[in-house]
Design a protein around this motif. Structure first.
Motif, PDB file in Angstrom:
ATOM      1  N   PRO A  54      20.950   8.817 -17.673  1.00 12.46           N
ATOM      2  CA  PRO A  54      20.014   9.794 -17.112  1.00 12.46           C
ATOM      3  C   PRO A  54      20.700  10.805 -16.203  1.00 12.46           C
ATOM      4  O   PRO A  54      21.898  10.672 -15.900  1.00 12.46           O
ATOM      5  CB  PRO A  54      19.017   8.926 -16.330  1.00 12.46           C
ATOM      6  CG  PRO A  54      19.748   7.663 -16.028  1.00 12.46           C
ATOM      7  CD  PRO A  54      20.731   7.459 -17.145  1.00 12.46           C
ATOM      8  N   ARG A  96      11.119  12.159 -25.858  1.00 11.04           N
ATOM      9  CA  ARG A  96      11.129  13.068 -27.015  1.00 11.04           C
ATOM     10  C   ARG A  96      11.395  12.267 -28.299  1.00 11.04           C
ATOM     11  O   ARG A  96      12.035  11.203 -28.265  1.00 11.04           O
ATOM     12  CB  ARG A  96      12.191  14.165 -26.812  1.00 11.04           C
ATOM     13  CG  ARG A  96      13.593  13.639 -26.842  1.00 11.04           C
ATOM     14  CD  ARG A  96      14.614  14.739 -26.535  1.00 11.04           C
ATOM     15  NE  ARG A  96      15.942  14.193 -26.527  1.00 11.04           N
ATOM     16  CZ  ARG A  96      16.920  14.559 -25.697  1.00 11.04           C
ATOM     17  NH1 ARG A  96      16.707  15.507 -24.796  1.00 11.04           N
ATOM     18  NH2 ARG A  96      18.099  14.003 -25.769  1.00 11.04           N
ATOM     19  N   ASP A 153      22.851  11.371 -26.113  1.00  7.96           N
ATOM     20  CA  ASP A 153      22.742  10.767 -27.448  1.00  7.96           C
ATOM     21  C   ASP A 153      24.115  10.594 -28.092  1.00  7.96           C
ATOM     22  O   ASP A 153      24.223  10.561 -29.309  1.00  7.96           O
ATOM     23  CB  ASP A 153      21.890  11.675 -28.346  1.00  7.96           C
ATOM     24  CG  ASP A 153      22.526  13.059 -28.532  1.00  7.96           C
ATOM     25  OD1 ASP A 153      23.393  13.429 -27.707  1.00  7.96           O
ATOM     26  OD2 ASP A 153      22.182  13.745 -29.511  1.00  7.96           O
ATOM     27  N   ILE A 154      25.156  10.527 -27.284  1.00 11.04           N
ATOM     28  CA  ILE A 154      26.509  10.467 -27.867  1.00 11.04           C
ATOM     29  C   ILE A 154      26.718   9.128 -28.579  1.00 11.04           C
ATOM     30  O   ILE A 154      27.155   9.088 -29.728  1.00 11.04           O
ATOM     31  CB  ILE A 154      27.604  10.694 -26.788  1.00 11.04           C
ATOM     32  CG1 ILE A 154      27.315  11.961 -25.973  1.00 11.04           C
ATOM     33  CG2 ILE A 154      28.986  10.765 -27.441  1.00 11.04           C
ATOM     34  CD1 ILE A 154      27.189  13.223 -26.794  1.00 11.04           C
ATOM     35  N   ARG A 201      22.364  23.417 -21.621  1.00 16.13           N
ATOM     36  CA  ARG A 201      22.111  24.319 -20.493  1.00 16.13           C
ATOM     37  C   ARG A 201      22.333  25.769 -20.924  1.00 16.13           C
ATOM     38  O   ARG A 201      21.524  26.652 -20.627  1.00 16.13           O
ATOM     39  CB  ARG A 201      23.032  23.966 -19.311  1.00 16.13           C
ATOM     40  CG  ARG A 201      22.626  22.671 -18.605  1.00 16.13           C
ATOM     41  CD  ARG A 201      23.649  22.213 -17.574  1.00 16.13           C
ATOM     42  NE  ARG A 201      23.225  20.982 -16.925  1.00 16.13           N
ATOM     43  CZ  ARG A 201      22.606  20.921 -15.751  1.00 16.13           C
ATOM     44  NH1 ARG A 201      22.378  22.032 -15.068  1.00 16.13           N
ATOM     45  NH2 ARG A 201      22.226  19.764 -15.249  1.00 16.13           N
ATOM     46  N   ARG A 219      12.680  15.375 -15.836  1.00 17.68           N
ATOM     47  CA  ARG A 219      13.665  15.573 -16.891  1.00 17.68           C
ATOM     48  C   ARG A 219      13.935  14.256 -17.632  1.00 17.68           C
ATOM     49  O   ARG A 219      13.998  14.226 -18.862  1.00 17.68           O
ATOM     50  CB  ARG A 219      14.936  16.119 -16.249  1.00 17.68           C
ATOM     51  CG  ARG A 219      15.838  16.861 -17.165  1.00 17.68           C
ATOM     52  CD  ARG A 219      16.422  18.076 -16.500  1.00 17.68           C
ATOM     53  NE  ARG A 219      17.270  17.826 -15.346  1.00 17.68           N
ATOM     54  CZ  ARG A 219      18.551  17.475 -15.418  1.00 17.68           C
ATOM     55  NH1 ARG A 219      19.132  17.288 -16.577  1.00 17.68           N
ATOM     56  NH2 ARG A 219      19.255  17.331 -14.312  1.00 17.68           N
ATOM     57  N   ARG A 253      19.070  20.706 -31.575  1.00 18.23           N
ATOM     58  CA  ARG A 253      20.008  19.575 -31.581  1.00 18.23           C
ATOM     59  C   ARG A 253      20.875  19.625 -32.849  1.00 18.23           C
ATOM     60  O   ARG A 253      22.077  19.416 -32.787  1.00 18.23           O
ATOM     61  CB  ARG A 253      19.271  18.234 -31.492  1.00 18.23           C
ATOM     62  CG  ARG A 253      18.292  18.129 -30.330  1.00 18.23           C
ATOM     63  CD  ARG A 253      17.935  16.682 -30.024  1.00 18.23           C
ATOM     64  NE  ARG A 253      19.087  15.992 -29.465  1.00 18.23           N
ATOM     65  CZ  ARG A 253      19.455  16.056 -28.182  1.00 18.23           C
ATOM     66  NH1 ARG A 253      18.753  16.740 -27.317  1.00 18.23           N
ATOM     67  NH2 ARG A 253      20.545  15.422 -27.773  1.00 18.23           N
ATOM     68  N   SER A 257      16.511  20.743 -20.721  1.00 21.38           N
ATOM     69  CA  SER A 257      15.765  19.587 -21.234  1.00 21.38           C
ATOM     70  C   SER A 257      14.577  20.036 -22.078  1.00 21.38           C
ATOM     71  O   SER A 257      14.136  19.306 -22.958  1.00 21.38           O
ATOM     72  CB  SER A 257      15.405  18.604 -20.124  1.00 21.38           C
ATOM     73  OG  SER A 257      14.161  18.848 -19.581  1.00 21.38           O
ATOM     74  N   LEU A 310      26.292  20.925 -21.070  1.00 18.57           N
ATOM     75  CA  LEU A 310      26.541  22.375 -20.933  1.00 18.57           C
ATOM     76  C   LEU A 310      26.044  23.140 -22.155  1.00 18.57           C
ATOM     77  O   LEU A 310      25.596  24.282 -22.038  1.00 18.57           O
ATOM     78  CB  LEU A 310      28.038  22.649 -20.757  1.00 18.57           C
ATOM     79  CG  LEU A 310      28.637  22.462 -19.375  1.00 18.57           C
ATOM     80  CD1 LEU A 310      30.091  22.906 -19.389  1.00 18.57           C
ATOM     81  CD2 LEU A 310      27.846  23.240 -18.325  1.00 18.57           C
ATOM     82  N   LYS A 336      27.780  10.386 -14.967  1.00 18.66           N
ATOM     83  CA  LYS A 336      28.447  10.499 -16.278  1.00 18.66           C
ATOM     84  C   LYS A 336      29.578  11.516 -16.272  1.00 18.66           C
ATOM     85  O   LYS A 336      30.655  11.254 -16.770  1.00 18.66           O
ATOM     86  CB  LYS A 336      27.471  10.990 -17.369  1.00 18.66           C
ATOM     87  CG  LYS A 336      26.243  10.203 -17.573  1.00 18.66           C
ATOM     88  CD  LYS A 336      25.379  10.850 -18.657  1.00 18.66           C
ATOM     89  CE  LYS A 336      24.951  12.267 -18.325  1.00 18.66           C
ATOM     90  NZ  LYS A 336      23.966  12.410 -17.263  1.00 18.66           N
TER      91      LYS A 336
HETATM   92  O1  CDP Z   1      24.258  16.659 -15.349  1.00 22.41           O
HETATM   93  P1  CDP Z   1      22.887  16.148 -15.706  1.00 22.41           P
HETATM   94  O2  CDP Z   1      22.901  14.712 -16.062  1.00 22.41           O
HETATM   95  O3  CDP Z   1      21.851  16.494 -14.699  1.00 22.41           O
HETATM   96  O4  CDP Z   1      22.395  16.978 -16.993  1.00 22.41           O
HETATM   97  P2  CDP Z   1      23.209  17.443 -18.264  1.00 22.41           P
HETATM   98  O5  CDP Z   1      24.023  16.322 -18.801  1.00 22.41           O
HETATM   99  O6  CDP Z   1      23.894  18.732 -17.965  1.00 22.41           O
HETATM  100  O7  CDP Z   1      22.021  17.716 -19.325  1.00 22.41           O
HETATM  101  C1  CDP Z   1      21.009  18.676 -19.114  1.00 22.41           C
HETATM  102  C2  CDP Z   1      19.896  18.399 -20.107  1.00 22.41           C
HETATM  103  O8  CDP Z   1      20.400  18.639 -21.428  1.00 22.41           O
HETATM  104  C3  CDP Z   1      19.386  16.965 -20.141  1.00 22.41           C
HETATM  105  O9  CDP Z   1      18.315  16.736 -19.237  1.00 22.41           O
HETATM  106  C4  CDP Z   1      18.947  16.791 -21.590  1.00 22.41           C
HETATM  107  O10 CDP Z   1      17.640  17.251 -21.798  1.00 22.41           O
HETATM  108  C5  CDP Z   1      19.870  17.711 -22.363  1.00 22.41           C
HETATM  109  N1  CDP Z   1      20.939  16.992 -23.060  1.00 22.41           N
HETATM  110  C6  CDP Z   1      20.638  16.367 -24.253  1.00 22.41           C
HETATM  111  O11 CDP Z   1      19.495  16.353 -24.676  1.00 22.41           O
HETATM  112  N2  CDP Z   1      21.619  15.753 -24.980  1.00 22.41           N
HETATM  113  C7  CDP Z   1      22.874  15.726 -24.532  1.00 22.41           C
HETATM  114  N3  CDP Z   1      23.821  15.136 -25.273  1.00 22.41           N
HETATM  115  C8  CDP Z   1      23.209  16.324 -23.298  1.00 22.41           C
HETATM  116  C9  CDP Z   1      22.203  16.934 -22.565  1.00 22.41           C
END
Ligand code: CDP
Length: 195
Positions: A10, A157, A106-107, A38, A150, A83, A74, A35, A15
């Motif tokens: 989360p 989803r 989702d890696i 974003r 978020r 995606r 998000s 990124l 991470k």
């Molecule tokens: O750094 P933080 O954990 O706050 O967020 P982030 O990793 O930069 O991701 C921002 C948003 O992108 C997440 O809340 C997800 O909705 C989306 N995301 C995703 O769906 N799948 C990923 N592999 C990475 C991010």
């Protein structure tokens, strides 16, 4: 073959910090996949076209780390076509030698289900909100509400929801310093490389 490390979890669980440190220590490539979402979210216009047309300059914008960009990310991340547009880039990145660390949501479940090591990084809501509030100079209570919104959107989803892969190693960083969290992640890598 490249060694692939998948890190999911989360918002603000640690991470990115762990991913960067692992990559630096191991001499691996690192991709913060958040990124991509974003950059898609802040680009405006049709999100599917934005995701398909991402270029390096979009990822170098200096407003991607903001709370608003996180929220926009998000929202667009729930769109299956967005995606889908980002999958190939991530999978190609994961193949880079001698290894790659990718962090996201989702890696381990969708992008690299064959990853050599999957980490699922968690921390209490309060600690995550405090960390992100001090990073961004924001109000902790407001940050808490935003992170929870978020996380809810990301977990509920239909397309690639946030969840640990069945074979993920869960790392709870609530009571750990950065050094302790990185050390725990490195020892998980060591155990996996030894097998
Ligand atoms: O750094 P933080 O954990 O706050 O967020 P982030 O990793 O930069 O991701 C921002 C948003 O992108 C997440 O809340 C997800 O909705 C989306 N995301 C995703 O769906 N799948 C990923 N592999 C990475 C991010």
């Amino acid at each position: 073959m490249a060694f692939i490390i998948a890190i999911d979890g989360p918002a603000a669980s640690g991470k990115g910090t762990i991913g960067r440190a692992l990559a630096a220590d191991l001499g691996f490539h690192h991709l913060d996949t958040g990124l991509l979402y974003r950059a898609t979210g802040v680009k405006g216009g049709d999100p599917v076209a934005a995701a398909r047309g991402l270029v390096a300059a979009d990822l170098a914008r200096d407003d991607l780390r903001s709370a608003e960009a996180g929220q926009a990310a998000s929202r667009v991340a729930a769109i299956p076509e967005v995606r889908a547009a980002l999958i190939d880039f991530q999978r190609r990145f994961a193949m880079r030698e001698p290894g790659a660390v990718l962090d996201g949501r989702d890696i381990g479940t969708v992008i690299c289900p064959q990853a050599d090591l999957k980490l699922y990084v968690v921390a209490s809501d309060q600690v995550r909100a405090m960390r992100r509030a001090s990073e961004l100079g924001a109000d902790p209570a407001e940050m808490l509400a935003q992170l929870q919104e978020r996380d809810r959107r990301d977990s509920q989803r239909a397309s690639a929801p946030l969840r640990p892969a069945d074979d993920a190693v869960v790392l709870d960083t609530t009571d750990l310093t950065i050094e302790q969290a990185v050390a725990a992640a490195l020892s998980a890598v060591g155990r996996r490389r030894a097998t």
